[in-house]
Design an enzyme around this catalytic site. Structure first.
Site: not given
Length: 491
Positions: A16, A19, A23-24, A145
């Site tokens: 999906l 970074g 990973k996702v 954030d």
């Protein structure tokens, strides 16, 4: 191809996003049948970076405290998990983090493509944001954030707060309130006391950020550039010159008196005088009737379809512009004859040609993977009837033209690229999938970098490939709904 399983429970699907830290993946919990997001972090990397491991352990500890419908919840976490290769053999050790899958996408995408929300929709999402934030604060957690990119939407378009990587505990071990000192977050959403470098209460800083999100949902643009004395709009807030603040903004947006009154309670430079969550929940505008869930879902579904229509119209306009320029060049050469067979061939509805010389395209050595049936919202993609090999080659040329660093995985038609922009580097991934009607879909995924710059890169690439972009099945259906029909002429 063998199915990859993790923890004897999660069937691993496509990537999906990714970074610097990992990973996702999309995954299915085989015990419940539910789709989940599986974050995989290289354990070896964490061994060499103890600070990153400490931050990850802190984030996990914080997420374990939280469980709420308006928060992306932590479902499972395991350290030292063996991540298998596609053939099932061991590859490396990872930290596996399982969280809720936000199938509706980012709130940012809807505002980016369709503009501000009607007041009722904005209020509904602000209520959900405040409800999730209230739960965090009650559990002693400050997010630090909050911004539209970190506000995700569930399958039924309910808001979920995500990304607790910068969050902090706001209580000491004895339960007394603690002050925070780290300047972190995204500067446009950061409270003035955070930017000033003074010790601050995380709860008040979160409320300021939430006020920025509310303002953007209602206006479609931010209330100020940065909450510092160098910013004219913030100076009006600091000096309590609210009539001047609103006078400047009302030239470009509309706010009801009730919304303005609530925003003024939040935009107070002194955190000790800023509205608390209890004050916000008691506010008259906040307490107004909710938009029904089905109305909210219908509006967001309509906006998603609007995104697709706008992209299609942009491509059509670009093709008309190119055709006009071509005719102008021919006229300048003294060739007044218009050759219809020299023009691109269009589908009945769509923005780009079927591609000249398609018969000369290189055939695919292996088929592109099927488009995942994962229900995940996608906004940055296009369809083509070129071969997967040909469109991957064109993407490579486009990235080369942008002086990007990129790596092509030819057998899976995947490109990882890093594009330098004036606002910083953007890392992204493109992947070609086999779609319906003999088409391919090219999906763009942001890995790192500013969302707006990513959108600029996506637009630049699609302009370079506009001659091979065609209307997809979803766009054809949308056009048919507008009255054009499958056999109608393009707009």
């Amino acid at each position: 191809m063998a199915t990859r399983m993790l923890l004897d429970r999660y069937e691993v699907g496509p990537t999906l996003g990714s970074g610097l830290s990992g990973k996702v993946k999309l995954a299915t919990d085989t015990t419940t049948g539910q789709k989940v997001a599986l974050k995989l972090i290289d354990a070896k990397r964490l061994e060499s970076k103890p600070k990153e491991r400490a931050n990850l352990e802190r984030e996990i500890a914080i997420m374990k405290r939280l469980s709420h419908s308006n928060i992306v919840n932590l479902r499972d976490v395991e350290f030292g998990v063996t991540w298998p290769k596609r053939d099932g053999t061991p590859k490396r050790e990872v930290v596996a983090i399982v969280i809720d899958l936000a199938e509706g996408g980012e709130l940012f995408d809807f505002m980016m493509y369709t503009g501000c929300f009607p007041e009722g929709i904005a209020r509904a999402y602000f209520k959900q944001l405040i409800n999730g934030l209230e739960h965090c604060h009650k559990e002693g957690v400050s997010h630090r954030d909050l911004k539209p990119e970190n506000l995700l939407l569930s399958k039924d378009f309910q808001l979920q707060i995500a990304d607790f990587g910068l969050s902090a505990l706001t209580e000491n071990e004895d339960g007394t309130p603690s002050l925070l000192r780290t300047e972190c977050g995204t500067r446009g959403y950061m409270a003035p006391e955070v930017l000033a470098g003074t010790p601050y209460r995380g709860e008040a800083a979160d409320i300021w950020s939430a006020g920025c999100v509310l303002f953007i949902m209602l206006a479609g643009f931010p209330p100020f550039q940065i909450a510092s004395n160098t910013d004219w709009w913030f100076q009006r807030i600091r000096n309590r010159q609210y009539p001047l603040f609103w006078e400047a903004h009302l030239r470009s947006a509309m706010f009801s008196p009730g919304a303005m009154a609530l925003i003024q309670k939040i935009f107070v430079a002194d955190p000790g005088e800023r509205a608390t969550i209890e004050m916000i929940k008691a506010d008259e505008w906040f307490r107004a009737d909710d938009v029904p869930a089905d109305t909210l879902a219908a509006e967001l579904t309509r906006r998603k379809e609007q995104v697709q229509r706008e992209k299609r119209r942009e491509r059509e306009a670009e093709e008309r512009k190119k055709a006009e320029a071509k005719r102008a060049r021919a006229a300048a050469r003294g060739d007044e004859t218009f050759d219809a067979f020299a023009e691109p061939v269009y589908r009945s509805v769509g923005g780009a040609g079927d591609g000249e010389g398609k018969g000369e395209e290189e055939a695919d050595a292996t088929p592109a993977p099927a488009l995942p049936d994962d229900s995940v919202a996608r906004f940055t993609y296009f369809y083509t009837n070129s071969t997967a090999t040909a469109v991957t080659s064109r993407l490579s040329q486009a990235f080369s033209g942008l002086s990007a660093d990129y790596d092509v995985t030819a057998d899976t038609y995947k490109i990882k690229a890093k594009v330098s922009t004036p606002g910083g580097a953007v890392e992204l991934r493109t992947r070609v999938y086999k779609a319906a009607d003999g088409l391919h879909m090219v999906d763009f995924t942001r890995r790192q970098g500013d969302m707006l710059k990513f959108q600029d890169v996506f637009k630049t690439i699609t302009e370079k490939l506009s001659d091979v972009i065609v209307a997809g099945p979803d766009e054809l259906d949308a056009a048919a709904g507008e009255g054009g029909g499958a056999g109608g002429a393009a707009e």
